[in-house]
Design an enzyme around this catalytic site. Structure first.
Site: not given
Length: 803
Positions: A461, A490, A566, A598, A654, A665, A669, A784
């Site tokens: 990402i 970082v 998250k 996303a 992942e 995950d 959410k 994505g």
């Protein structure tokens, strides 16, 4: 004595009426501990009424009596409204005796007698608050500061700390296990007489007592939340400054800003304690913390003004050494704590002009006369002052230009730049300053802003966002009228920091060469004190719990945050609300639309519906693009384990696909959306079905793939059963208004809205008061790197509209 002790100071406005006293009790119950110290001013306008009484004694005894009766009534009404039983009776009797004694005074009073009269207000406040705290089962005792604070009379009396230190240690040792409510504003001289500590004397005595008692923190509670970029009563968009460096605060105080006094800050600079400013009327409205470090700032932070300014003008004889004389005068005044607000040298006229407040001007004149300064001295009235304060302001060309531009039509006497570089000060012939404050604030702080960006995470990402940012930077800057610079990248082990800006296209090639070891908070502290930028933003595109644990520190540095991570949004309610509150209190923003769906605007939509008056009844959908793809492909022709391998190879999962398969995950959410909808649920309350068998949970990724065939066994049976019912399998999240939340595999009819998606799509169905019969549906790509990077960029665009 306790190892950790705080001091809380409450001003007159915080004790103005019975409701204020009750509010202070609530504050001390929540924010103080048993061994804390409390310093109080006189309640409301008590000191002003006592001054009127003293002045009236010399002129009209009838008026003096009326002043005293009004004050007696006020104090007795406070006791009656707040105390009950024996404590009310005792305090009433005591105060009646004191008013009787005051009524027997006759003019003229000596200065020591006047000081003793004016100190009554603090005594009354400390006794009343201590009694009220005891009534609420918060053990407290009243303490007169004259028992231990020693000072001699002067223009600006200074507490003698060497004499006071053993006395305060002895006094506090007697009350080691309860709150001590101490009088502010006054001390005692070597003759046993009351010495008043002057304007803001209670704040000064609070920090002196804090330093002598070796407390860890002093909090000054007043009617404002702290230091703003301008007086918020004049400038509606003035912002609260969560952090202010000590030298900037001292300069602001030196310029007589009402929120701070220079003597208040002296003990802070000479000790290890912290100082915070908070609002007693709205304790959760934010605060300003004074940092005991020198500022390395980038320009003005605050615009301040004074309406009553006097000029002391010294004209030296032409036969004298002007440079030597003006230097001696300025140094002498500084030693006497009579430093002017600003000054102007006119060497050709042998003239030195010194600007003072009305309060200090008399002391300055007395000093100059006592020291037989060889000059003609004149006092001129009718001036105002306006100043821009902040480390580096005199070296910031944009701020200097804007300051001068706004003043070009004003009757300016002179403009002075502080030798420290901490302020630009204009002394003008008396005029309306509010419009100037607004104009300068707008010119300096609403011009083109510079925004510093730190990217945390440079993986899938992060690298996609870097490409997008490079493409969109010019357009974003043009659209927003701001300058955006990437100043830090970082990762978990290293970071690259360049306050001049990093070319986003060069990160892939140069990061390893430029990066240094990431020793925890180094990069964050550098970002918090970066020069040349108006705002700073952290982009967290990691899944790191370690970074999520730093969100409070990010807020404390006054930095904005955009998350795809998250962890914080789905953490315990306690931590989630701490983070939300930390950003809200200091007018900083935390945006996290990328955490769910996303690039789909699901977080924003749910929050907007609720804030617009709708009521969310239920939420359901397919929240994982990875699991959406897997179950769309899972028709029995290819084992589920092989589909997982294929998705992993295509970058749809992942790095460890179990992070998708275990449902955590999707659970995160769902928790985030539940909180956006107004439900306060804990992660543990969500019933989650994991697709990872127990025997695969603790293996390496390679071993997991080697043994992944067991993934297929149970799901194959469920798929066969679903097919027999003309259904398909989908991994579904559901939330009901009662807080029931589930995540797991469901068999759905082929016609169901959740069953007919494109691969990788997410779908969110919102049932609400407005969308009860026909749910609001949001669907589209939910996984994505590109769409998630786009969501981050969208939040950056949205955030820039909030600056």
């Amino acid at each position: 004595m306790a190892t950790f002790r705080q001091l809380h100071k409450f001003g007159g406005s915080s004790l103005a009426n019975p409701e204020c006293y009750q509010r202070v009790v609530n504050i001390l119950r929540e924010y103080s501990s048993t061994t804390d110290l409390v310093v109080v001013s006189a309640a409301g306008k008590t000191t002003n009424r006592l001054i009127e009484f003293v002045e009236a004694l010399d002129k009209d005894g009838r008026i003096a009596h009326e002043c005293l009766q009004t004050l007696r009534q006020f104090q007795l009404e406070l006791i009656e409204a707040l105390l009950e039983g024996e404590s009310a009776a005792q305090l009433t009797a005591t105060i009646q005796q004191e008013f009787t004694a005051l009524g027997e005074l006759t003019a003229p009073l000596s200065e020591a007698q006047k000081a003793q009269v004016l100190g009554h207000g603090e005594v009354w406040s400390s006794r009343l608050l201590a009694a009220l705290l005891c009534q609420h089962d918060l053990q407290a005792v009243a303490q007169d500061a004259r028992a231990f604070l020693r000072a001699e009379v002067g223009a600006q009396p200074e507490v003698d700390r060497a004499r006071s230190y053993p006395l305060i240690k002895e006094a506090l040792a007697q009350h080691a296990h309860c709150r001590v409510v101490i009088t502010g504003f006054m001390a005692q001289n070597s003759d046993g007489e009351t010495v008043l500590l002057g304007r803001n004397g209670s704040d000064y005595s609070a920090t002196v007592i804090g330093a002598l008692a070796e407390v860890e923190r002093v909090t000054i509670w007043s009617d404002v939340a702290g230091v703003y970029s301008a007086d918020p009563r004049l400038v509606l968009d003035a912002c609260l400054l969560p952090l202010l460096r000590l030298d900037e605060a001292s300069e602001l105080a030196r310029l007589a800003a009402p929120v701070l006094h220079s003597r208040t800050l002296q003990p802070v600079a000479q000790s290890a304690m912290d100082l915070s400013l908070r609002c007693s009327y709205q304790p959760e409205a934010g605060s300003t913390q004074i940092e005991r470090v020198l500022a390395s700032g980038r320009g003005a932070k605050i615009i301040t003004s004074l309406d009553e300014v006097l000029i002391v003008q010294l004209t030296f004889g032409h036969g004298h050494d002007f440079d030597r004389l003006e230097s001696e005068v300025l140094e002498g005044l500084k030693r006497a704590q009579l430093e002017p607000l600003a000054y102007e040298l006119e060497p050709d006229q042998h003239c030195l002009r010194l600007a003072y407040t009305e309060e200090i001007a008399g002391g300055a004149l007395e000093y100059l006369q006592d020291h037989a300064i060889e000059a003609e001295i004149k006092l001129k009235e009718g001036f105002s002052l306006i100043a821009a304060v902040g480390a580096g302001v005199t070296k910031n060309p944009n701020h200097c230009y804007g300051f001068y531009q706004q003043l070009k039509s004003s009757p300016v006497e002179f403009i002075s730049e502080a030798n420290s570089g901490l302020s630009l000060v204009a002394v003008i012939r008396k005029s309306e300053t509010s419009s100037l404050v607004k104009g300068i604030h707008s010119q300096l702080f609403q011009a083109q802003k510079r925004v510093a960006i730190a990217l945390c995470g440079k993986g899938n990402i992060g690298s996609s966002w870097l490409r997008l940012f490079a493409e969109q930077k010019a357009e974003l800057e043009k659209r927003r009228g701001m300058n955006f610079e990437l100043v830090a990248v970082v990762d978990s082990q290293t970071y690259w920091f360049d306050d001049q800006g990093i070319d986003a296209t060069s990160v892939g090639k140069r990061f390893d060469d430029e990066a240094i070891a990431n020793n925890g908070n180094d990069w964050l502290e550098r970002l918090g004190s970066i020069q040349g930028y108006d705002e700073a933003v952290v982009l967290d595109v990691t899944a790191s719990p370690v970074l999520a644990a730093k969100y409070l520190q990010i807020a404390q540095q006054g930095i904005h945050l955009i998350s795809a991570n998250k962890v914080a949004g789905s953490a315990s309610s306690e931590y989630y609300h701490q983070v939300k509150d930390a950003f809200a209190k200091i007018s900083r923003h935390w945006l996290y639309n990328a955490t769910v769906g996303a690039g789909l605007p699901i977080n924003h939509t749910v929050r907007d519906l609720r804030e617009s008056g709708d009521d969310i009844i239920a939420l359901s959908g397919i929240f994982s693009g990875t699991l959406s793809w897997l179950f769309q492909q899972f028709d029995g022709t290819v084992p589920f384990s092989e589909l997982v391998d294929l998705a992993w190879q295509q970058g749809l999962t992942e790095p460890d696909p179990r992070a998708d398969l275990d449902g955590s995950d999707v659970m995160r959410k769902l928790v985030i959306l539940a909180r956006e909808s107004g439900l306060d649920i804990e992660p543990e309350s969500v019933k989650v079905e994991s697709l990872v068998p127990v025997e695969l949970q603790d293996l390496s990724v390679d071993d997991f793939f080697d043994k992944a065939s067991v993934l297929s066994e149970e799901l194959a049976e469920r798929l066969e059963k679903a097919h027999s019912q003309q259904k398909v399998l989908r991994y579904v999240a559901r939330l009901e208004k009662n807080g029931k939340a589930t995540v797991g595999v469901e068999a759905l009819s082929k016609e169901h809205a959740l069953a007919n998606l494109l691969p990788c799509d997410n779908i969110f169905a919102i049932e609400s008061k407005w969308y009860k019969d026909n749910p609001l549906v949001i669907r589209g790509p939910g996984a994505g790197r590109e769409v998630t990077a786009g969501a981050i960029q969208s939040d950056l665009n949205r955030m820039s509209s909030l600056f």
